[in-house]
Write a protein that holds these residues in place. Structure first.
Motif, mmCIF file in Angstrom:
data_model
loop_
_atom_site.group_PDB
_atom_site.id
_atom_site.type_symbol
_atom_site.label_atom_id
_atom_site.label_comp_id
_atom_site.label_asym_id
_atom_site.label_seq_id
_atom_site.Cartn_x
_atom_site.Cartn_y
_atom_site.Cartn_z
ATOM 1 N N ALA A 35 0.835 -1.200 0.000
ATOM 2 C CA ALA A 35 0.000 0.000 0.000
ATOM 3 C C ALA A 35 0.870 1.250 0.000
ATOM 4 C CB ALA A 35 -0.930 -0.005 1.209
ATOM 5 N N MET A 38 2.381 1.704 -3.485
ATOM 6 C CA MET A 38 1.364 2.144 -4.435
ATOM 7 C C MET A 38 1.099 3.645 -4.339
ATOM 8 S SD MET A 38 0.519 -0.532 -6.082
ATOM 9 C CE MET A 38 -0.857 0.101 -6.998
ATOM 10 N N LEU A 232 -13.665 7.351 2.108
ATOM 11 C CA LEU A 232 -12.608 6.528 1.514
ATOM 12 C C LEU A 232 -13.164 5.209 0.993
ATOM 13 C CD1 LEU A 232 -9.697 7.110 4.036
ATOM 14 C CD2 LEU A 232 -9.945 8.058 1.745
ATOM 15 N N PHE A 233 -14.084 4.602 1.757
ATOM 16 C CA PHE A 233 -14.633 3.340 1.295
ATOM 17 C C PHE A 233 -15.509 3.535 0.066
ATOM 18 C CE2 PHE A 233 -13.181 1.555 5.289
ATOM 19 C CZ PHE A 233 -12.554 0.446 4.764
ATOM 20 N N LEU A 236 -13.144 3.671 -2.683
ATOM 21 C CA LEU A 236 -12.569 2.351 -2.933
ATOM 22 C C LEU A 236 -13.538 1.482 -3.722
ATOM 23 C CD1 LEU A 236 -9.886 1.179 -2.036
ATOM 24 C CD2 LEU A 236 -11.011 0.176 -0.073
ATOM 25 N N VAL A 244 -6.708 7.197 -2.718
ATOM 26 C CA VAL A 244 -6.876 6.257 -1.606
ATOM 27 C C VAL A 244 -5.490 5.761 -1.170
ATOM 28 C CG1 VAL A 244 -7.855 4.064 -0.875
ATOM 29 C CG2 VAL A 244 -9.141 5.535 -2.390
ATOM 30 N N ALA A 245 -4.634 5.531 -2.153
ATOM 31 C CA ALA A 245 -3.268 5.095 -1.846
ATOM 32 C C ALA A 245 -2.513 6.171 -1.071
ATOM 33 C CB ALA A 245 -2.524 4.746 -3.133
ATOM 34 N N SER A 248 -3.742 6.228 2.343
ATOM 35 C CA SER A 248 -3.190 5.048 3.002
ATOM 36 C C SER A 248 -1.766 5.303 3.469
ATOM 37 C CB SER A 248 -3.212 3.848 2.060
ATOM 38 O OG SER A 248 -4.530 3.516 1.743
#
Lengths: 272, 276
Positions: A35, A38, A232-233, A236, A244-245, A248
């Motif tokens: 993660a 990425m 965020l979800f 995703l 999102v990365a 993360s």
């Protein structure tokens, strides 16, 4: 023959422990490292290995116009998390301190109730809380999320403070008051320093969990005010947005920071 | 002094009674509310008599059992490595265990979306090895979900076991080896019994967490694999079936609770059997 068998057993044992153990270790930490890698991906699509390294997703994430919804959601989440930490500290630290000093008979009956939220599925609690708070005329709102988070995460701080309070020596407090210190002075100079690491460690755990919680926020949150994990979800599920990365990456940094703090404080790091 | 000290505990006790215990009692009450306004176990009967719902319940419990099984399998060599490791290796293992646990849920789920995806490392390496002729995705499959959950829940089993190993008595292993036991036998007869209570405690946590991880289940499992948490959310968020949702939650709570209680009692029992 027996010799061959015993050698075989030693070799197979070593191979199992070292090769197997290190492989599992790699699988455990691998996804986190992946993660992180990425988040520096230069390509427009999420593929591994990444096509070159860049900070483009972090730049896009920090862009106030393009990422405005994420910023708002993050602000809402941080507000709730800070309020939760304050509420949890105010009610939990004195309780843990007190329960470390009373007879086992009393604390033994109370402690399971105070620790119960740790094992209860938070989705079930969220549903129950939504029902109860609606009856009290408190529909989904900032206050409802705050109450929900405090109820679910208070045990995290309760445990870290209780551990330290039980180990601190009450004789020190008696000595302090015998020597003429006021109750307030004894508390500030003797009792508080003994449990402070527990409060700090607990505060960080509560803050991170509150920031990360989905179930309670999903049920009790004001639909008009998105919170970070829900935002965020949604990202995703809809599209694999590179931001999102980047988020993360920042959250991994926060977790690493939390780990360092927990280890520095030497709290009960083997039972978080 | 004692009275004044307990006084300091009451705000938290009051808060938890009001905002934690009573909502759950209320939930139990509402689950007994029938569609016709009466009271009874109608919601439970309706849920359990519907084959689809029953499938969701058994599927959820099976998911918990499978994840617990594979977590145990993965934990074994790492636990043994921890036991043999020196302070530096133990520290490294502990950090590698804690970091994923403290990392946000969205990060772990995001990582697994990438890993299991069509362009992810699993699909790509299978392609490179010639084991498959076109890229494939493990997303929205039970296998993918189990892989993700095993990685996410593994620390919950490891930490209690590590705590026991830190205190375990090294002489028992030496005694076993002196008596001629090979390394396998020495580990399983001298060390393994000491960690059994911790393993059972870890199973409780892993099982409870795997069966109720709404987010991972819905993002990795997708819309076709339905487990109880999503079922509850659908009853409330989409269908507004409050009593039914309450009944399903109580069922979820009761079924995981019974299994947890069983494991906890087993842990107590083992301890009684005497390595104290």
């Amino acid at each position: 023959m027996a010799d061959v068998r015993s050698r075989l057993s030693v070799v197979s044992y070593r191979a199992f422990v070292w090769v197997g153990g290190l492989a599992v270790l790699a699988c455990m930490i691998g996804p986190i490292l992946l993660a992180l890698v990425m988040s520096f991906n230069a390509g427009a699509t999420l593929a591994f290995p990444p096509q070159g390294l860049s900070l483009r997703w972090y730049r896009l994430l920090l862009d106030p116009v393009a990422s405005e919804p994420i910023h708002t959601a993050a602000r809402n989440s941080v507000e709730v998390a800070l309020a939760t930490v304050v509420l949890v500290t105010v009610i939990t630290a004195p309780a843990a301190f007190a329960l470390a000093r009373v007879p086992r008979r009393f604390s033994g009956t109370v402690e399971p109730v105070l620790l119960a939220p740790l094992v209860l599925p938070s989705l079930v609690y969220a549903l129950a809380a939504l029902l109860a708070l609606s009856l009290l005329g408190l529909g989904p709102s900032f206050l409802a999320v705050l109450i929900g988070h405090a109820a679910v995460f208070a045990p995290l701080m309760f445990r870290t403070v209780l551990g330290l309070a039980q180990r601190s020596d009450p004789a020190l407090e008696e000595a302090s008051s015998t020597l003429g210190a006021s109750r307030a002075r004894t508390f500030l100079r003797i009792s508080l320093p003994a449990i402070l690491p527990g409060i700090v460690a607990g505060a960080f755990l509560v803050f991170m969990q509150s920031l990360d919680n989905v179930s309670v926020t999903l049920f009790l949150g004001d639909p008009g005010r998105t919170m970070l994990p829900l935002r965020l979800f949604a990202m995703l599920e809809e599209s694999l947005d590179g931001r999102v990365a980047a988020v993360s990456g920042l959250l991994i940094l926060a977790a690493a920071l939390l780990l360092v703090i927990l280890q520095r404080l030497g709290g009960r790091k083997d039972t978080p | 002094m004692i009275r004044r000290d307990t006084l300091m505990a009451w705000p938290m006790i009051g808060f938890m009674l009001l905002f934690f215990i009573s909502p759950l009692l209320l939930l139990l009450g509402i689950s007994l509310r029938g569609a016709d306004g009466g009271w009874g176990f109608g919601n439970f009967a309706a849920f359990l008599s519907d084959p689809f719902s029953r499938g969701v319940l058994t599927g959820t419990l099976a998911l918990g059992a499978k994840v617990t099984f594979f977590v145990s399998l993965a934990a074994l060599p790492l636990v043994m490595l921890y036991w043999h490791g020196g302070p530096r290796l133990r520290g490294l293992i502990l950090i590698c265990t804690l970091l994923p646990m403290l990392t946000a849920n969205v990060v772990r789920t995001f990582a697994w979306v990438v890993i299991l995806g069509r362009n992810g490392p699993i699909s790509q390496s299978m392609l490179a090895l010639g084991l498959t002729d076109r890229p494939f995705s493990l997303l929205f499959s039970e296998m993918g979900l189990i892989m993700a959950l095993v990685q996410i829940e593994l620390p919950l089993l490891l930490l209690p076991v590590f705590a026991v190993l830190n205190r375990a008595d090294r002489r028992t292993l030496e005694a076993a080896e002196t008596l001629g036991a090979g390394p396998w036998r020495a580990w399983f007869s001298a060390i393994f019994p000491q960690i059994i209570p911790a393993v059972l405690a870890g199973w409780v946590l892993v099982f409870a967490s795997a069966t109720t991880s709404y987010v991972t289940q819905s993002v990795i499992g997708g819309a076709r694999l339905i487990y109880l948490p999503q079922y509850v959310y659908r009853e409330v968020g989409v269908l507004f079936q409050w009593p039914m949702a309450a009944a399903i939650s109580i069922l979820l709570l009761a079924s995981t609770g019974i299994i947890m209680l069983g494991l906890t009692m087993l842990a107590r029992h083992e301890r009684l059997q005497g390595h104290g």
